[in-house]
Design an enzyme around this catalytic site. Structure first.
Site, PDB file in Angstrom:
ATOM      1  N   GLU A  70      38.226  17.807  18.234  1.00 38.21           N
ATOM      2  CA  GLU A  70      37.570  18.419  19.389  1.00 38.21           C
ATOM      3  C   GLU A  70      37.446  19.936  19.205  1.00 38.21           C
ATOM      4  O   GLU A  70      36.417  20.529  19.525  1.00 38.21           O
ATOM      5  CB  GLU A  70      38.368  18.059  20.657  1.00 38.21           C
ATOM      6  CG  GLU A  70      37.916  18.696  21.950  1.00 38.21           C
ATOM      7  CD  GLU A  70      36.472  18.403  22.323  1.00 38.21           C
ATOM      8  OE1 GLU A  70      35.824  17.540  21.715  1.00 38.21           O
ATOM      9  OE2 GLU A  70      35.972  19.093  23.231  1.00 38.21           O
TER      10      GLU A  70
ATOM     11  N   LYS B 146      22.806  18.579  27.610  1.00 37.79           N
ATOM     12  CA  LYS B 146      24.079  18.148  28.180  1.00 37.79           C
ATOM     13  C   LYS B 146      24.212  16.632  28.251  1.00 37.79           C
ATOM     14  O   LYS B 146      25.238  16.088  27.887  1.00 37.79           O
ATOM     15  CB  LYS B 146      24.228  18.764  29.570  1.00 37.79           C
ATOM     16  CG  LYS B 146      25.525  18.414  30.254  1.00 37.79           C
ATOM     17  CD  LYS B 146      26.517  19.536  30.175  1.00 37.79           C
ATOM     18  CE  LYS B 146      27.863  19.183  30.729  1.00 37.79           C
ATOM     19  NZ  LYS B 146      28.925  19.440  29.737  1.00 37.79           N
TER      20      LYS B 146
ATOM     21  N   TRP C 294      13.697  18.680  27.040  1.00 39.78           N
ATOM     22  CA  TRP C 294      14.385  18.552  25.754  1.00 39.78           C
ATOM     23  C   TRP C 294      13.471  17.656  24.925  1.00 39.78           C
ATOM     24  O   TRP C 294      13.328  16.465  25.218  1.00 39.78           O
ATOM     25  CB  TRP C 294      15.766  17.911  25.949  1.00 39.78           C
ATOM     26  CG  TRP C 294      16.590  17.917  24.709  1.00 39.78           C
ATOM     27  CD1 TRP C 294      17.397  18.921  24.277  1.00 39.78           C
ATOM     28  CD2 TRP C 294      16.696  16.870  23.728  1.00 39.78           C
ATOM     29  NE1 TRP C 294      18.000  18.571  23.093  1.00 39.78           N
ATOM     30  CE2 TRP C 294      17.588  17.314  22.728  1.00 39.78           C
ATOM     31  CE3 TRP C 294      16.130  15.601  23.595  1.00 39.78           C
ATOM     32  CZ2 TRP C 294      17.925  16.550  21.616  1.00 39.78           C
ATOM     33  CZ3 TRP C 294      16.468  14.834  22.489  1.00 39.78           C
ATOM     34  CH2 TRP C 294      17.354  15.323  21.515  1.00 39.78           C
TER      35      TRP C 294
ATOM     36  N   ASN D 231      11.538  12.056  32.499  1.00 37.05           N
ATOM     37  CA  ASN D 231      12.759  12.139  31.700  1.00 37.05           C
ATOM     38  C   ASN D 231      12.937  10.770  31.064  1.00 37.05           C
ATOM     39  O   ASN D 231      12.899   9.763  31.757  1.00 37.05           O
ATOM     40  CB  ASN D 231      13.945  12.461  32.626  1.00 37.05           C
ATOM     41  CG  ASN D 231      15.281  12.342  31.918  1.00 37.05           C
ATOM     42  OD1 ASN D 231      15.373  12.563  30.715  1.00 37.05           O
ATOM     43  ND2 ASN D 231      16.316  11.992  32.664  1.00 37.05           N
ATOM     44  N   GLY D 232      13.077  10.728  29.729  1.00 36.34           N
ATOM     45  CA  GLY D 232      13.261   9.437  29.056  1.00 36.34           C
ATOM     46  C   GLY D 232      12.264   9.260  27.938  1.00 36.34           C
ATOM     47  O   GLY D 232      11.666  10.226  27.457  1.00 36.34           O
TER      48      GLY D 232
ATOM     49  N   HIS E  78      44.097  14.476   0.454  1.00 39.02           N
ATOM     50  CA  HIS E  78      43.193  13.470  -0.102  1.00 39.02           C
ATOM     51  C   HIS E  78      41.765  13.989  -0.243  1.00 39.02           C
ATOM     52  O   HIS E  78      40.839  13.199  -0.342  1.00 39.02           O
ATOM     53  CB  HIS E  78      43.234  12.199   0.763  1.00 39.02           C
ATOM     54  CG  HIS E  78      44.610  11.625   0.852  1.00 39.02           C
ATOM     55  ND1 HIS E  78      45.178  10.899  -0.167  1.00 39.02           N
ATOM     56  CD2 HIS E  78      45.549  11.724   1.817  1.00 39.02           C
ATOM     57  CE1 HIS E  78      46.408  10.549   0.184  1.00 39.02           C
ATOM     58  NE2 HIS E  78      46.658  11.044   1.387  1.00 39.02           N
TER      59      HIS E  78
ATOM     60  N   GLU F 158      29.529  23.567  17.715  1.00 43.06           N
ATOM     61  CA  GLU F 158      28.376  23.418  18.607  1.00 43.06           C
ATOM     62  C   GLU F 158      27.969  24.716  19.291  1.00 43.06           C
ATOM     63  O   GLU F 158      26.805  24.892  19.615  1.00 43.06           O
ATOM     64  CB  GLU F 158      28.584  22.293  19.620  1.00 43.06           C
ATOM     65  CG  GLU F 158      29.567  22.561  20.699  1.00 43.06           C
ATOM     66  CD  GLU F 158      29.708  21.409  21.685  1.00 43.06           C
ATOM     67  OE1 GLU F 158      28.695  20.786  22.019  1.00 43.06           O
ATOM     68  OE2 GLU F 158      30.837  21.142  22.110  1.00 43.06           O
TER      69      GLU F 158
ATOM     70  N   ARG G 201      20.188  20.311  30.936  1.00 47.03           N
ATOM     71  CA  ARG G 201      19.644  19.028  30.484  1.00 47.03           C
ATOM     72  C   ARG G 201      18.603  19.192  29.379  1.00 47.03           C
ATOM     73  O   ARG G 201      18.232  18.218  28.730  1.00 47.03           O
ATOM     74  CB  ARG G 201      19.011  18.276  31.665  1.00 47.03           C
ATOM     75  CG  ARG G 201      20.008  17.828  32.704  1.00 47.03           C
ATOM     76  CD  ARG G 201      19.332  16.963  33.741  1.00 47.03           C
ATOM     77  NE  ARG G 201      18.894  15.709  33.163  1.00 47.03           N
ATOM     78  CZ  ARG G 201      19.614  14.596  33.152  1.00 47.03           C
ATOM     79  NH1 ARG G 201      20.788  14.579  33.714  1.00 47.03           N
ATOM     80  NH2 ARG G 201      19.148  13.509  32.595  1.00 47.03           N
TER      81      ARG G 201
ATOM     82  N   CYS H 296      16.214  16.381  29.691  1.00 44.21           N
ATOM     83  CA  CYS H 296      15.137  16.764  30.590  1.00 44.21           C
ATOM     84  C   CYS H 296      15.615  16.746  32.038  1.00 44.21           C
ATOM     85  O   CYS H 296      16.218  15.782  32.496  1.00 44.21           O
ATOM     86  CB  CYS H 296      13.900  15.866  30.486  1.00 44.21           C
ATOM     87  SG  CYS H 296      13.136  15.883  28.881  1.00 44.21           S
TER      88      CYS H 296
ATOM     89  N   LYS I 212      33.909  21.926  19.180  1.00 49.80           N
ATOM     90  CA  LYS I 212      33.599  23.059  20.072  1.00 49.80           C
ATOM     91  C   LYS I 212      33.105  24.248  19.266  1.00 49.80           C
ATOM     92  O   LYS I 212      32.117  24.874  19.614  1.00 49.80           O
ATOM     93  CB  LYS I 212      34.830  23.506  20.876  1.00 49.80           C
ATOM     94  CG  LYS I 212      35.264  22.655  22.010  1.00 49.80           C
ATOM     95  CD  LYS I 212      34.381  22.686  23.231  1.00 49.80           C
ATOM     96  CE  LYS I 212      33.372  21.569  23.160  1.00 49.80           C
ATOM     97  NZ  LYS I 212      33.755  20.324  23.790  1.00 49.80           N
TER      98      LYS I 212
HETATM   99  C1  F6R Z   1      30.464  18.325  23.383  1.00 50.90           C
HETATM  100  C2  F6R Z   1      29.813  17.511  24.382  1.00 50.90           C
HETATM  101  C3  F6R Z   1      29.283  16.191  23.968  1.00 50.90           C
HETATM  102  C4  F6R Z   1      29.537  15.152  25.082  1.00 50.90           C
HETATM  103  C5  F6R Z   1      28.876  13.822  24.718  1.00 50.90           C
HETATM  104  C6  F6R Z   1      29.178  12.754  25.743  1.00 50.90           C
HETATM  105  O1  F6R Z   1      30.951  19.512  23.931  1.00 50.90           O
HETATM  106  O2  F6R Z   1      29.669  17.902  25.506  1.00 50.90           O
HETATM  107  O3  F6R Z   1      29.826  15.770  22.768  1.00 50.90           O
HETATM  108  O4  F6R Z   1      30.918  14.996  25.236  1.00 50.90           O
HETATM  109  O5  F6R Z   1      27.495  14.006  24.638  1.00 50.90           O
HETATM  110  O6  F6R Z   1      28.719  13.124  26.985  1.00 50.90           O
HETATM  111  P1  F6R Z   1      29.206  12.391  28.287  1.00 50.90           P
HETATM  112  O7  F6R Z   1      30.656  12.725  28.468  1.00 50.90           O
HETATM  113  O8  F6R Z   1      28.358  12.942  29.378  1.00 50.90           O
HETATM  114  O9  F6R Z   1      29.012  10.928  28.062  1.00 50.90           O
END
Ligand code: F6R
Length: 622
Positions: free
Chosen positions: A493, A617, A75, A101-102, A516, A500, A27, A2, A497
């Site tokens: 990773e 985010k 969100w 927010n929260g 395995h 997501e 957000r 949010c 990517k």
């Molecule tokens: C994936 C991504 C998330 C963040 C995770 C941690 O692309 O962006 O997996 O890496 O939510 O976020 P931060 O780094 O802000 O603690």
């Protein structure tokens, strides 16, 4: 999660808040809304389901007039995305309006009380409860003076449990706005004759770089014609100087790119370089340790390292684990913060605890760090991008990554910069402990400083080929990413990517584990992305794993070292990266290829790359 914004000044507020919300849309993007205090003293609200573009369209048809306002992009936590559940929320009489927010943990209990007192609710949210509570306390209060406003607010806050940042307006308060923070971010922007509130700095950048961070349990009052006043939990005014954010407003713009993610991948080299700046040489060592707030004696006494992080930052942490063991000869363990906080791990004396986070607002990472801080044995530090974020206040020291704002929901340049910070930190610690000699330190740092240019080369040279591969594989139903040792986290990773942003199921695996279990998945329909640069010690093993995958019909995309033709026959396609002397730097180059690949697949599929479904985010709730 949010985004919240507030404005008090002389300009028409709605277009400004709309711009701020667009900059915070990462957000949350389930619904959005704005409320202005009209020149007649009424509260006028517009809310829509969906993205800010929808709100913009609605505002074009029905402009809002007023220069005091608040806004929100949501969100969803409590209640589905709908207009009734969208913020801003009001009380039954429409006298109070707020954005949140929260999460309010005891909202059910509070709601029952309010229902008994004949309040009527329109939404399923926890937030609406707050509007009703504020209305009760404001009606009970004694006018719109500073003391009256703050004491009404404090009476409400006493009833709440949970995490929240709030922006509140009331008809009775007139041209005043209240901001409140507890465990969720809130920052005040000081403009010329105007003040703003936002959950993140990017929303403020077009107006001002001059900001004041609000601390937990504080209330801030924005009033006409004077500097915002901050009150602590006991209602006492706090004098906190403002600080200048070293971020350029252009950093939060797309700058000619179609998507933030694409721009941010290409900002990787600059982010890496900036993170190294004035920190990488032996003569910078003291300054580096001062930022991290670790003393030489403490470093000598270190016995182990615990790294706490989530998602992409956790993958960077996993690479950090290898680095600590390889260079500093310190046992290290990267922990998923959300697991760590409920595991009964003990933090032993001599542990360095490093939390990694782009936003510095990830609830689990913050909670895990708080847990560690309770044990006085631990030396704590953060590797964080967002200036002044909550995590930076939970650790003794902070080594900032210098990426500028990262807007694309999928983290790219932050990952690269987190690696840069880890290289610096581990090399510094290794040097102090004498685990590496001065000559070796010099040699490694020489190559470290060459990495940004090598990364630039990778991005520029490999993109056309990566695009062609993305075209070929965009219809794939699944993908396996394989890597070993330092490249195993990159396999994780790369898979993260892809899933997501392109919604293709992908799994990252330690290549040695393939036999395995996951090998059963392999056939001509399951492409395999192999990270197999030559400099790696485990090159031969990786090659065997590729042979095994190929023998089962897999089409293999391999990241290989320039000049290595020996994998050409095994791989369906290869993508080359420059020769490196130190294998520890391979993750930076390999990760860039996987970022580009995921980006182009999602783009070709026509998906919303910067705002993938269901994600936000900053994960500021558990
Ligand atoms: C994936 C991504 C998330 C963040 C995770 C941690 O692309 O962006 O997996 O890496 O939510 O976020 P931060 O780094 O802000 O603690």
């Amino acid at each position: 999660m949010c985004g919240i914004v507030g404005y008090l000044g002389k300009k028409q507020a709605a277009p400004l808040l709309l711009d701020g919300l667009k900059r915070l849309e990462y957000r949350g993007y389930d619904s959005a809304g704005i409320c202005v205090l009209t020149p007649q003293g009424d509260l006028d609200i517009v809310r829509v389901v969906g993205k800010i573009a929808g709100l913009e369209e609605r505002l074009r048809a029905r402009p809002l007039e007023g220069s005091v306002a608040l806004g929100h992009s949501r969100w969803a936590t409590h209640g589905r995305p709908s207009e009734e559940n969208a913020h801003p929320h009001t009380d039954c009489k429409g006298g109070v309006v707020l954005v949140h927010n929260g999460i309010i943990e005891n909202y059910q209990e509070l709601k029952e009380g309010l229902l008994k007192r004949k309040h009527k609710f329109r939404s399923e949210t926890d937030t609406e409860v707050l509007a009703h509570l504020f209305e009760e306390e404001i009606s009970r209060g004694n006018g719109a003076s500073e003391t009256a406003v703050v004491s009404s607010v404090r009476r409400v806050l006493k009833q709440l449990r949970g995490a929240y940042s709030l922006v509140v307006m009331s008809k009775k308060w007139g041209r005043q706005i209240i901001g409140i923070r507890k465990d969720c971010p809130l920052v005040v922007g000081l403009g010329a004759g105007e003040s703003l509130l936002a959950s993140d700095i990017p929303a403020l950048l077009p107006f001002t770089k001059n900001v004041v961070f609000i601390e937990d349990n504080e209330i801030v009052l924005l009033r006409e014609g004077r500097r915002p006043v901050i009150f602590n939990g006991s209602g006492k005014a706090v004098n906190r100087p403002s600080q200048e954010v070293p971020w350029d407003p252009l950093m939060a713009e797309k700058g000619g790119y179609k998507h933030f993610m694409h721009k941010e991948i290409f900002e990787g080299p600059r982010s890496f370089e900036d993170t190294l700046r004035a920190r990488s040489y032996e003569e910078n060592l003291e300054a580096l340790l001062a930022e991290a707030a670790i003393r030489r004696q403490e470093i000598m006494r270190l016995r182990r390292v615990t790294i706490l992080a989530c998602g992409t930052a956790y993958h960077a942490g996993m690479i950090g684990e290898y680095l600590f063991e390889q260079w500093a000869k310190l046992p290290a363990r990267a922990e998923i913060a959300s697991e760590f906080r409920y595991a009964s791990r003990s933090i032993e004396p001599g542990t360095l605890t490093v939390a990694i986070s782009q936003s510095g607002e990830t609830a689990d990472t913050i909670a895990a760090m708080k847990l560690c801080r309770k044990t006085s044995a631990s030396v704590t530090m953060g590797i964080v991008n967002q200036i002044g974020s909550t995590l930076t206040r939970q650790t003794r020291g902070t080594l900032y990554t210098r990426c500028g704002p990262e807007i694309g929901v999928a983290s790219t340049k932050a990952f690269v910069a987190q690696l840069a910070a880890l290289y610096l930190l581990v090399l510094g610690i290794a040097r102090v402990r004498g685990a590496i000699a001065p000559v070796q330190f010099k040699e490694i740092t020489r190559e470290l400083c060459e990495i940004p240019n090598k990364l630039r080369w990778v991005l520029q040279e490999t993109e056309p080929r990566v695009m062609a591969l993305a075209q070929e594989f965009q219809q794939a139903k699944g993908f396996l990413y394989l890597g070993r040792h330092l490249l195993y986290p990159v396999a994780l990773e790369g898979a993260l990517k892809l899933k997501e942003i392109s919604y293709i199921h992908a799994e990252g695996y330690a290549a040695g584990e393939m036999k395995h279990g996951p090998i059963a998945l392999i056939d001509s329909e399951m492409p395999v992305f192999c990270l197999a640069p030559r400099s790696s010690l485990i090159y031969e093993k990786m090659r065997s794993n590729m042979e095994e995958a190929r023998a089962r019909g897999a089409r293999i995309i391999a990241v290989v070292t320039k000049g290595d033709r020996s994998l050409d026959k095994i791989a369906h396609q290869t993508i080359v990266t420059p020769v490196l002397k130190h294998e520890e730097f391979e993750p930076v180059l390999a990760a860039a290829v996987t970022q580009l690949f995921a980006y182009h697949v999602a783009r070709l599929k026509g998906l919303d790359v910067d705002q993938p479904r269901n994600l936000a985010k900053s994960v500021t709730v558990e």
